[in-house]
Design a protein around this motif. Structure first.
Motif, PDB file in Angstrom:
ATOM      1  N   GLN A  45     -13.737  91.171 101.872  1.00 43.96           N
ATOM      2  CA  GLN A  45     -13.162  91.367 100.450  1.00 43.96           C
ATOM      3  C   GLN A  45     -13.805  92.469  99.776  1.00 43.96           C
ATOM      4  OE1 GLN A  45     -14.124  87.653  97.991  1.00 43.96           O
ATOM      5  NE2 GLN A  45     -12.175  87.958  96.918  1.00 43.96           N
ATOM      6  N   LEU A  47     -15.436  94.751  96.556  1.00 43.45           N
ATOM      7  CA  LEU A  47     -16.110  94.470  95.347  1.00 43.45           C
ATOM      8  C   LEU A  47     -15.798  95.892  94.555  1.00 43.45           C
ATOM      9  CD1 LEU A  47     -18.018  92.803  97.491  1.00 43.45           C
ATOM     10  CD2 LEU A  47     -19.593  93.078  95.732  1.00 43.45           C
ATOM     11  N   THR A 231     -23.122  91.643  89.403  1.00 45.19           N
ATOM     12  CA  THR A 231     -21.751  91.313  90.070  1.00 45.19           C
ATOM     13  C   THR A 231     -21.357  90.112  89.765  1.00 45.19           C
ATOM     14  OG1 THR A 231     -22.220  92.693  92.105  1.00 45.19           O
ATOM     15  CG2 THR A 231     -20.464  91.243  92.126  1.00 45.19           C
ATOM     16  N   GLU A 233     -18.742  87.136  90.582  1.00 46.26           N
ATOM     17  CA  GLU A 233     -17.907  86.392  92.053  1.00 46.26           C
ATOM     18  C   GLU A 233     -16.800  85.574  91.410  1.00 46.26           C
ATOM     19  OE1 GLU A 233     -20.675  85.540  95.514  1.00 46.26           O
ATOM     20  OE2 GLU A 233     -20.899  84.008  94.106  1.00 46.26           O
ATOM     21  N   GLN A 253     -15.807  90.807  91.994  1.00 44.31           N
ATOM     22  CA  GLN A 253     -15.217  90.520  93.272  1.00 44.31           C
ATOM     23  C   GLN A 253     -14.219  89.136  93.056  1.00 44.31           C
ATOM     24  OE1 GLN A 253     -18.108  89.269  95.884  1.00 44.31           O
ATOM     25  NE2 GLN A 253     -16.811  88.825  97.705  1.00 44.31           N
TER      26      GLN A 253
END
Ligand code: C2E
Ligand code: MG
Ligand code: MG
Ligand code: MG
Length: 281
Positions: A45, A47, A231, A233, A253
């Protein structure tokens, strides 16, 4: 009579528990052969850098396609693997597969692999990572390892020494699911992470919930001042992207950008991303 009923009830629970235990044990046995039978695979997946909207890396996520039971999610079988002493083998499989696959990607695109706390207990994790990097030829700087707070609960010298050794090799270390464990803040002092991944439970409502925004903003500020990338999620919509970018979150993400895909499909996704992930999400 009441007593008899009580006993009946007890027996009912007992058999239900037996059934569940039996299923677990069967699944654990089947997991043992799943690796050799090629039932495990790795999906990826992306980012995405929120300011440039370019793909920085892919997270490797293990998948189990059971011949009769169908797809079994990792939240179900990773705990079984940990209990059944299989996590070392599965972890090694995912790491090798991820490094091998990432070698075919543009060199600025990294791969992130999840580690179970139990993989640190073997005492050979550092050697295993170094060996797999050597065997596959992936530069250490293109590998990122995701750990959770559960690992740092162990607070052993071995864990910290291993993390430092991996980092000295050039591997990046990310703190996954940040905000869901205990006393998160003290962990940020015990080890210099390269990245913090804010758990998706904070991101889910970020576009509508001022309190979620306040928490995310605080984590971004904290991470930024400690020199860590942050980051988010679980981004599922455009509104969340705009908001997260506005508060200075570095990377995102989630299903909005892409669901995890097969290794073969990564080049297609990268091509599509060059034309703009925001529009194709
Ligand atoms: P994680 O490391 O936090 O991985 C992110 C999980 O969130 C993945 O679930 C991913 O598919 C899911 N996700 C991504 N974007 C979205 C979104 O927009 N919405 C929602 N609702 N979910 C999203 P997955 O693949 O089922 O993995 C679950 C967990 O299992 C992972 O959480 C990780 O803790 C563990 N796991 C997966 N692969 C491995 C592995 O190879 N080794 C170890 N030790 N654990 C793994
Ligand atoms: Mg992860
Ligand atoms: Mg996570
Ligand atoms: Mg998670």
């Amino acid at each position: 009579r009441a007593k008899a009923e009580g006993r009946g009830t007890y027996r009912y629970f007992e058999t239900e528990m037996d059934a569940r235990l039996r299923k677990r044990r069967a699944l654990e046995l089947e997991l043992r052969t799943a690796i050799d039978d090629g039932q495990l695979s790795v999906h990826y997946q992306p980012l995405v850098d929120l300011s440039t909207r370019t793909v920085t890396s892919f997270e490797a996520l293990v998948r189990w396609q059971h011949p009769e039971r169908g797809a079994i999610p990792p939240v179900e079988f990773i705990p079984l693997a940990e209990e059944g002493n299989l996590i070392g083998r599965i972890g090694e499989f995912v790491l090798r597969e991820a490094c091998r696959t990432a070698l075919a990607w543009p060199e600025e695109v990294r791969v992130a692999v999840n580690l179970s706390p139990l993989q640190f207990r073997s005492g050979t994790l550092f050697q295993t990572v170094r060996r797999i990097l050597f065997e596959t030829g992936l530069p250490a700087t293109r590998l990122e390892l995701e750990i959770t707070e559960a690992l740092l609960l162990e607070r052993t010298d071995n864990v910290l020494a291993t993390l430092h050794a991996l980092r000295a090799l050039g591997v990046r270390i990310a703190m996954d699911d940040f905000g869901t464990g205990y006393s998160s803040l003290s962990y940020l002092r015990s080890f210099p992470f390269d990245k913090i991944k804010i758990d998706q439970s904070f991101i889910r409502d970020v576009a509508s919930d001022p309190e979620a925004v306040a928490i995310v903003r605080a984590i971004v500020t904290l991470g930024g001042s400690l020199g860590m990338r942050v980051t988010a999620e679980g981004i599922e919509d455009e509104a969340a992207v705009g908001l997260l970018d506005a508060v200075g979150c570095n990377e995102g993400q989630g299903y909005f950008f892409s669901r995890p895909c097969r290794g073969e499909d990564v080049p297609v996704l990268l091509n599509r991303a060059r034309e703009g992930l925001a529009r194709t999400g």
